[in-house]
Design a protein around this motif. Structure first.
Motif, PDB file in Angstrom:
ATOM      1  N   TYR A   1      32.261  40.192  39.745  1.00 12.28           N
ATOM      2  CA  TYR A   1      32.099  41.641  39.621  1.00 12.28           C
ATOM      3  C   TYR A   1      31.126  41.983  38.491  1.00 12.28           C
ATOM      4  CZ  TYR A   1      33.081  46.540  38.688  1.00 12.28           C
ATOM      5  OH  TYR A   1      32.947  47.886  38.468  1.00 12.28           O
TER       6      TYR A   1
ATOM      7  N   ALA B   1      28.422  43.672  40.328  1.00 13.87           N
ATOM      8  CA  ALA B   1      28.980  45.021  40.418  1.00 13.87           C
ATOM      9  C   ALA B   1      29.477  45.330  41.829  1.00 13.87           C
ATOM     10  CB  ALA B   1      27.969  46.071  39.955  1.00 13.87           C
ATOM     11  N   ASP B   2      29.793  44.296  42.582  1.00 16.49           N
ATOM     12  CA  ASP B   2      30.347  44.453  43.929  1.00 16.49           C
ATOM     13  C   ASP B   2      31.842  44.753  43.801  1.00 16.49           C
ATOM     14  OD1 ASP B   2      31.130  44.322  46.565  1.00 16.49           O
ATOM     15  OD2 ASP B   2      30.357  42.298  46.917  1.00 16.49           O
ATOM     16  N   THR B   3      32.315  45.831  44.412  1.00 11.72           N
ATOM     17  CA  THR B   3      33.715  46.238  44.268  1.00 11.72           C
ATOM     18  C   THR B   3      34.687  45.281  44.962  1.00 11.72           C
ATOM     19  OG1 THR B   3      33.503  47.687  46.183  1.00 11.72           O
ATOM     20  CG2 THR B   3      33.160  48.671  44.007  1.00 11.72           C
ATOM     21  N   HIS B   4      34.193  44.495  45.907  1.00 16.20           N
ATOM     22  CA  HIS B   4      35.065  43.500  46.550  1.00 16.20           C
ATOM     23  C   HIS B   4      35.618  42.527  45.503  1.00 16.20           C
ATOM     24  CE1 HIS B   4      36.627  40.486  49.269  1.00 16.20           C
ATOM     25  NE2 HIS B   4      35.888  39.581  48.652  1.00 16.20           N
TER      26      HIS B   4
ATOM     27  N   LYS C   1      36.047  43.119  42.361  1.00 19.46           N
ATOM     28  CA  LYS C   1      36.984  43.844  41.501  1.00 19.46           C
ATOM     29  C   LYS C   1      38.359  43.980  42.181  1.00 19.46           C
ATOM     30  CE  LYS C   1      37.479  48.126  38.893  1.00 19.46           C
ATOM     31  NZ  LYS C   1      36.915  49.436  38.583  1.00 19.46           N
ATOM     32  N   GLU C   2      38.355  44.234  43.474  1.00 22.05           N
ATOM     33  CA  GLU C   2      39.618  44.357  44.209  1.00 22.05           C
ATOM     34  C   GLU C   2      40.395  43.030  44.216  1.00 22.05           C
ATOM     35  OE1 GLU C   2      38.358  45.684  48.038  1.00 22.05           O
ATOM     36  OE2 GLU C   2      37.770  47.668  47.294  1.00 22.05           O
TER      37      GLU C   2
ATOM     38  N   GLN D   1      41.831  42.417  40.713  1.00 19.17           N
ATOM     39  CA  GLN D   1      43.017  43.238  40.428  1.00 19.17           C
ATOM     40  C   GLN D   1      44.239  42.747  41.216  1.00 19.17           C
ATOM     41  OE1 GLN D   1      41.413  47.108  41.338  1.00 19.17           O
ATOM     42  NE2 GLN D   1      40.839  47.502  39.197  1.00 19.17           N
TER      43      GLN D   1
END
Length: 106
Positions: free
Chosen positions: A79, A83-86, A88-89, A92
């Protein structure tokens, strides 16, 4: 002539009757001690088996925690670099699973 079976056995055994009696008592004692040993051994074997199973559960849980930490670290890095939100998901999701897994160890 003697017809009583108990007397006949006593006469036939003669001088060796104490040897036979001692031998019979020794066999009975050994059988009793063997039964005690098997019973005690079975109980201790069950305890050892339970301890080994617990150890395996702890090892498996620790490996799962290690995998979650590795996933979190890898996806955090992904991430930060893209900066790819995948990433980050997934990061988390891994973080949310770590604490419950660690609580299972307590």
């Amino acid at each position: 002539m003697i017809h009583d079976p108990d007397v006949l056995i006593f006469i036939v055994m003669g001088k060796n009757r104490f040897v036979y009696l001692f031998f019979a008592l020794a066999v009975i004692l050994l059988a009793w001690l063997g039964t005690l040993y098997v019973d005690q051994n079975g109980r201790s074997q069950a305890k050892y088996t339970e301890d080994v199973e617990h150890t395996y559960r702890v090892i498996i849980t620790l490996r799962y925690c290690e995998k979650l930490l590795l996933d979190a670290e890898t996806n955090q890095r992904g991430y930060l670099l893209t900066a790819d939100t995948h990433f980050k998901e997934v990061y988390q999701e891994a973080i949310s699973k770590i604490e419950p897994a660690l609580n299972r160890l307590r």
